[in-house]
Design a protein around this motif. Structure first.
Motif, mmCIF file in Angstrom:
data_model
loop_
_atom_site.group_PDB
_atom_site.id
_atom_site.type_symbol
_atom_site.label_atom_id
_atom_site.label_comp_id
_atom_site.label_asym_id
_atom_site.label_seq_id
_atom_site.Cartn_x
_atom_site.Cartn_y
_atom_site.Cartn_z
ATOM 1 N N TYR A 268 0.853 -1.183 0.000
ATOM 2 C CA TYR A 268 0.000 0.000 0.000
ATOM 3 C C TYR A 268 0.890 1.235 0.000
ATOM 4 C CZ TYR A 268 -3.390 3.527 1.455
ATOM 5 O OH TYR A 268 -4.182 4.645 1.524
ATOM 6 N N THR A 269 0.716 2.112 -0.990
ATOM 7 C CA THR A 269 1.500 3.333 -1.091
ATOM 8 C C THR A 269 0.707 4.515 -0.557
ATOM 9 O OG1 THR A 269 2.614 2.486 -3.057
ATOM 10 C CG2 THR A 269 2.777 4.833 -2.655
ATOM 11 N N ASP A 270 1.309 5.260 0.341
ATOM 12 C CA ASP A 270 0.650 6.406 0.962
ATOM 13 C C ASP A 270 0.376 7.498 -0.068
ATOM 14 O OD1 ASP A 270 0.047 8.754 2.528
ATOM 15 O OD2 ASP A 270 0.888 7.658 4.236
ATOM 16 N N ALA A 271 -0.785 8.132 0.050
ATOM 17 C CA ALA A 271 -1.158 9.203 -0.875
ATOM 18 C C ALA A 271 -0.167 10.355 -0.814
ATOM 19 C CB ALA A 271 -2.567 9.701 -0.559
ATOM 20 N N ALA A 272 0.490 10.540 0.314
ATOM 21 C CA ALA A 272 1.462 11.622 0.461
ATOM 22 C C ALA A 272 2.658 11.436 -0.461
ATOM 23 C CB ALA A 272 1.943 11.704 1.908
ATOM 24 N N GLN A 273 2.855 10.207 -0.940
ATOM 25 C CA GLN A 273 3.963 9.935 -1.849
ATOM 26 C C GLN A 273 3.559 10.150 -3.307
ATOM 27 O OE1 GLN A 273 6.902 9.365 -0.645
ATOM 28 N NE2 GLN A 273 6.188 9.299 1.477
ATOM 29 N N GLY A 274 2.325 10.549 -3.523
ATOM 30 C CA GLY A 274 1.904 10.877 -4.877
ATOM 31 C C GLY A 274 0.911 9.915 -5.482
ATOM 32 N N THR A 275 0.893 8.677 -5.040
ATOM 33 C CA THR A 275 -0.016 7.691 -5.600
ATOM 34 C C THR A 275 -0.665 6.892 -4.496
ATOM 35 O OG1 THR A 275 1.389 7.467 -7.544
ATOM 36 C CG2 THR A 275 -0.230 5.745 -7.185
ATOM 37 N N LEU A 276 -1.965 6.751 -4.564
ATOM 38 C CA LEU A 276 -2.693 5.974 -3.576
ATOM 39 C C LEU A 276 -2.809 4.546 -4.083
ATOM 40 C CD1 LEU A 276 -4.223 6.039 -0.909
ATOM 41 C CD2 LEU A 276 -6.306 6.511 -2.197
ATOM 42 N N GLY A 277 -2.088 3.647 -3.450
ATOM 43 C CA GLY A 277 -2.115 2.257 -3.876
ATOM 44 C C GLY A 277 -3.382 1.564 -3.409
ATOM 45 N N SER A 278 -3.716 0.494 -4.097
ATOM 46 C CA SER A 278 -4.902 -0.255 -3.722
ATOM 47 C C SER A 278 -4.559 -1.230 -2.606
ATOM 48 C CB SER A 278 -5.449 -1.029 -4.933
ATOM 49 O OG SER A 278 -4.464 -1.921 -5.418
ATOM 50 N N PHE A 279 -5.448 -1.328 -1.645
ATOM 51 C CA PHE A 279 -5.251 -2.231 -0.519
ATOM 52 C C PHE A 279 -6.123 -3.449 -0.762
ATOM 53 C CE2 PHE A 279 -6.091 -3.835 3.744
ATOM 54 C CZ PHE A 279 -4.815 -3.851 4.281
ATOM 55 N N ASN A 280 -5.547 -4.479 -1.391
ATOM 56 C CA ASN A 280 -6.297 -5.673 -1.713
ATOM 57 C C ASN A 280 -6.020 -6.758 -0.674
ATOM 58 O OD1 ASN A 280 -7.294 -4.580 -4.142
ATOM 59 N ND2 ASN A 280 -5.413 -5.137 -5.208
ATOM 60 N N LEU A 281 -7.056 -7.158 0.035
ATOM 61 C CA LEU A 281 -6.875 -8.235 0.993
ATOM 62 C C LEU A 281 -6.558 -9.537 0.288
ATOM 63 C CD1 LEU A 281 -9.738 -7.508 3.547
ATOM 64 C CD2 LEU A 281 -7.290 -7.041 3.783
ATOM 65 N N PHE A 282 -7.034 -9.682 -0.950
ATOM 66 C CA PHE A 282 -6.742 -10.881 -1.715
ATOM 67 C C PHE A 282 -6.300 -10.490 -3.118
ATOM 68 C CE2 PHE A 282 -8.087 -14.202 -4.725
ATOM 69 C CZ PHE A 282 -7.334 -15.254 -4.237
ATOM 70 N N ASP A 283 -5.089 -10.841 -3.471
ATOM 71 C CA ASP A 283 -4.541 -10.587 -4.789
ATOM 72 C C ASP A 283 -4.271 -11.927 -5.448
ATOM 73 O OD1 ASP A 283 -3.096 -9.948 -7.059
ATOM 74 O OD2 ASP A 283 -1.954 -8.354 -6.079
ATOM 75 N N GLU A 284 -5.091 -12.275 -6.438
ATOM 76 C CA GLU A 284 -4.984 -13.586 -7.082
ATOM 77 C C GLU A 284 -3.598 -13.836 -7.663
ATOM 78 O OE1 GLU A 284 -7.205 -16.240 -10.565
ATOM 79 O OE2 GLU A 284 -7.880 -14.207 -10.109
ATOM 80 N N ALA A 285 -2.968 -12.764 -8.162
ATOM 81 C CA ALA A 285 -1.654 -12.919 -8.775
ATOM 82 C C ALA A 285 -0.578 -13.287 -7.758
ATOM 83 C CB ALA A 285 -1.268 -11.634 -9.508
ATOM 84 N N LYS A 286 -0.798 -12.939 -6.486
ATOM 85 C CA LYS A 286 0.201 -13.209 -5.455
ATOM 86 C C LYS A 286 -0.234 -14.285 -4.460
ATOM 87 C CE LYS A 286 1.960 -8.476 -5.577
ATOM 88 N NZ LYS A 286 2.153 -7.214 -4.812
ATOM 89 N N ALA A 287 -1.418 -14.835 -4.668
ATOM 90 C CA ALA A 287 -1.941 -15.817 -3.726
ATOM 91 C C ALA A 287 -1.181 -17.138 -3.825
ATOM 92 C CB ALA A 287 -3.424 -16.046 -3.987
ATOM 93 N N THR A 288 -0.972 -17.761 -2.688
ATOM 94 C CA THR A 288 -0.332 -19.063 -2.612
ATOM 95 C C THR A 288 -1.238 -20.026 -1.857
ATOM 96 O OG1 THR A 288 1.884 -18.090 -2.586
ATOM 97 C CG2 THR A 288 1.675 -20.341 -1.782
ATOM 98 N N TYR A 289 -1.437 -21.203 -2.424
ATOM 99 C CA TYR A 289 -2.256 -22.228 -1.791
ATOM 100 C C TYR A 289 -1.316 -23.340 -1.336
ATOM 101 C CZ TYR A 289 -5.853 -19.715 -4.376
ATOM 102 O OH TYR A 289 -6.656 -18.730 -4.882
ATOM 103 N N SER A 290 -1.480 -23.766 -0.085
ATOM 104 C CA SER A 290 -0.530 -24.717 0.472
ATOM 105 C C SER A 290 -1.212 -25.873 1.183
ATOM 106 C CB SER A 290 0.396 -24.011 1.461
ATOM 107 O OG SER A 290 1.081 -22.948 0.845
ATOM 108 N N LEU A 291 -0.651 -27.033 0.977
ATOM 109 C CA LEU A 291 -1.072 -28.231 1.692
ATOM 110 C C LEU A 291 0.119 -28.641 2.564
ATOM 111 C CD1 LEU A 291 -3.186 -30.458 2.192
ATOM 112 C CD2 LEU A 291 -2.100 -31.735 0.318
ATOM 113 N N GLY A 292 -0.089 -28.663 3.879
ATOM 114 C CA GLY A 292 1.036 -28.912 4.776
ATOM 115 C C GLY A 292 0.791 -30.036 5.755
ATOM 116 N N MET A 293 1.874 -30.615 6.226
ATOM 117 C CA MET A 293 1.838 -31.658 7.245
ATOM 118 C C MET A 293 2.887 -31.325 8.306
ATOM 119 S SD MET A 293 2.331 -35.798 6.917
ATOM 120 C CE MET A 293 0.759 -35.956 6.060
#
Length: 297
Positions: A268-293
């Protein structure tokens, strides 16, 4: 991980919950693209980085071993596809009432593109549980840990070591355990500038939030970790990085559990830096699915 110790552990049915979630978070946090947060996660820290130790007069030492298969579910023929086998190991020693020494390390092996084995940094620390108590279930603990730069990323940036202090607060509401853990990390690099020309991170500030619930042998948890940083020139990062996961699992044996975890991250980029980034709780491009033991001993 082990850093929050028995306070958070008291709300879980067994030692297995957090270690199960950890195997997925190891690979997810490596996807963080912002230096503000990446160095503080250290691929361990999860909610889960921190395995809690139940202070039992009969328990002097123990540990766990975790193995996970991580994928972003893209087709193997897609250039965005990412798959890996991750593992994690931890040991702890309760040597005095409320005091414990702990160590943990891990790694992962990528299964396509730049195939190879990558280790994570090794952590050695000391924790003091139940430093303060409040209400019926509230507790405050404290822990401090040093990082040994066993990962390639830390070695490439000439990191000598890092020290992190954490003061977790835990409490329980309606059978749900909650965790709030502020963290401060100080890095010690050989050089203030990395070989790539970027100024290395000097300080990292982050906050870990978590919640878990147990129903019989089944368990459910959610966690989020976010933060920012200051480099050696005294400049704050332009934004805030965050990551989190949701996990469900089952203890099918006393010391053996399986879990399924969804983890994601973003910046998330602060608006004070010039650009307001999107705050996505779920980003499909960065999501990882894991099966663990996880096996605990």
């Amino acid at each position: 991980m082990m850093s929050t110790l028995s306070t958070w552990k008291s709300y879980m049915r067994t030692k297995l919950l957090k270690q199960s979630a950890l195997s997925s978070f190891i690979f997810c946090t490596s996807a963080l693209v912002h230096d503000a947060f990446a160095e503080d996660t250290n691929k361990e820290e999860i909610p889960a980085e921190s395995t809690e130790i139940e202070q039992d007069s009969n328990l002097k030492w123990g540990g766990s071993l975790s193995l996970g298969y991580d994928s972003n579910l893209y087709s193997a023929s897609d250039y965005r596809s990412s798959r890996a086998i991750s593992f994690h190991g931890s040991l702890h020693l309760a040597f005095w009432e409320h005091y414990s020494l702990y160590s943990n390390t891990g790694g992962y092996r990528t299964l396509q593109n730049a195939e190879g084995f990558y280790s994570t940094d090794t952590v050695v620390g000391l924790s003091r549980s139940s430093l303060l108590t409040f209400g019926d279930t509230g507790r405050m603990s404290i822990s401090g840990q040093f990082s040994i730069p066993t990962s390639q990323a830390s070695q490439d940036s000439f990191l000598n070591t890092a020290f992190r202090i954490q003061t977790p607060f835990t409490f329980k509401l309606a059978d749900v355990g909650f965790l709030i853990a502020p963290r401060v990390r100080k890095n010690f690099h050989q050089y203030t500038t990395s070989p790539s020309g970027n100024v290395n991170i000097s300080w990292g500030l982050s906050l870990l939030l978590g919640a878990n619930y147990n129903y019989g042998d089944a368990f459910f948890s959610v966690s989020a970790l976010g933060g920012t940083s200051i480099n050696y020139n005294g400049r704050w990062a332009d934004g805030y990085s965050y990551g989190g996961n949701v996990s469900a699992g089952y203890n099918f044996l006393e010391d053996l559990s399986i879990s399924l975890t969804l983890a994601s991250s973003g910046v998330y980029t602060d608006a004070a830096q010039g650009t307001l980034g999107s705050f996505n709780l779920f980003d499909e491009a960065k999501a990882t699915y894991s099966l663990g033991m996880t096996y605990s001993f």
